[in-house]
Design an enzyme around this catalytic site. Sequence first.
Site, short mmCIF file in Angstrom:
data_model
loop_
_atom_site.label_atom_id
_atom_site.label_comp_id
_atom_site.label_asym_id
_atom_site.label_seq_id
_atom_site.Cartn_x
_atom_site.Cartn_y
_atom_site.Cartn_z
N TYR A 94 40.04 43.61 38.60
CA TYR A 94 40.76 45.06 38.02
C TYR A 94 42.22 45.18 38.19
O TYR A 94 42.88 44.70 39.16
CB TYR A 94 39.94 46.09 38.66
CG TYR A 94 40.42 46.21 40.19
CD1 TYR A 94 41.52 47.14 40.53
CD2 TYR A 94 39.87 45.54 41.31
CE1 TYR A 94 42.10 47.22 41.81
CE2 TYR A 94 40.07 45.85 42.72
CZ TYR A 94 41.17 46.57 42.91
OH TYR A 94 41.75 47.00 44.23
N CYS A 95 42.91 45.98 37.14
CA CYS A 95 44.21 46.38 37.34
C CYS A 95 44.06 48.17 37.52
O CYS A 95 42.92 48.39 37.97
CB CYS A 95 44.94 45.83 36.17
SG CYS A 95 44.28 46.65 34.65
N PHE A 96 45.09 48.64 37.10
CA PHE A 96 44.95 50.19 37.26
C PHE A 96 44.01 50.88 36.59
O PHE A 96 42.94 51.66 36.75
CB PHE A 96 46.37 50.80 37.27
CG PHE A 96 46.29 52.09 37.32
CD1 PHE A 96 46.01 52.65 38.89
CD2 PHE A 96 46.68 53.22 36.47
CE1 PHE A 96 46.11 54.07 38.97
CE2 PHE A 96 46.77 54.51 36.79
CZ PHE A 96 46.25 55.07 38.10
#
Length: 364
Positions: A94-96
């Site tokens: 995941y990222c933001f």
Amino acid sequence: MAKTTNDFHRIVVGDIPLIDVRAPVEFAEGAFPNAVNLPLMNDEERRLVGICYKQKGQAAAIALGHELVSGAVKEGRIAAWKQFVEEHPETLIYCFRGGLRSQLSQEWASAAVGREIPRLEGGYKAFRNYLIGHLEPGWLSSVPVVLGGRTGSGKTLLLQRLDNVVDLEALANHRGSSFGRFIHPQPTQIDFEDRLAWALIQHEEAGHRLMVVEDEGRHVGSRYIPRPLVEYFSAADVVQLETPLAERVRITFDEYVVSAQEKFGAEFGGDGLARWLEDIQGSIQRIRKRLGGERLKRVNGLLQAAYEHQLASGDPDEHKQWVELLLVEYYDPMYDYQLEKKKQKIVFRGGADDVFGYITSLEK
């Protein structure tokens, strides 16, 4: 189409490992309990790309990102993802917001591993919102029970014997008193909330009838329990652990002197004992106004005498004197005042074995 998932419940109850590809500065502000930070871009690269985005737009920023993360830099980051995924096959990325960073990381990591690695739909923000929603107690089916008791009565030791516990102090990395700091700092408030929601979900999944928590008030060190949960716990029945003073002195001495000195020694080597003294002195200073001048002088005098005796003889037992003074003259009057407010909620009193038996019987 790249594989995504928003089955956040499964991630929590299964403790599924996560790769957080955000920059370290973002990770430090808040991350999930089972996440490891293996960033696509480091802090400086992220800063430069951010400046480029503001000045020249998205296309130029993406191009700069590819330039900065290329060659040996790119190979090193892919290798780190590959190693982690091989060690933890269920890993998600995941990222933001589930955008470009995690999509690119997913693509590169999947190619390196030889199979697709799913990413979180909506990224950190979506998962965080899911956890925040579980800090509202309305969805809980377990019945809260608060374990009360004077300072040093062994509440934490008793909680460790039970399996239907949400350990607020462990989640906050703090023992809940003026002397409760550990060597390593508390988690951020965001991390504490994520850990707490995580623990509540796992507790509910386990199917316990009761949820036992220690009597904490709203704050655990510098972290605070969200107000809806404070009100939920405040309305609960109280089980009062009663422990003789001599035993309370021993428990407190073992934790705040013997065990703490060992931890400071492991962390700081030969400077450990002096660093422990500084920490205890700092804790005393934080309560100096409430202690008052006369008691402050007595506590500091007993502490210094015990420290010098320990240096000369290797025997730490004299520290029990200032421990007992604080329990009897500082902590007990405060606890008696608070206990008066909740005495109508006390449904059981007893020693550790009796309380353990009572709580265990309620779970059946």
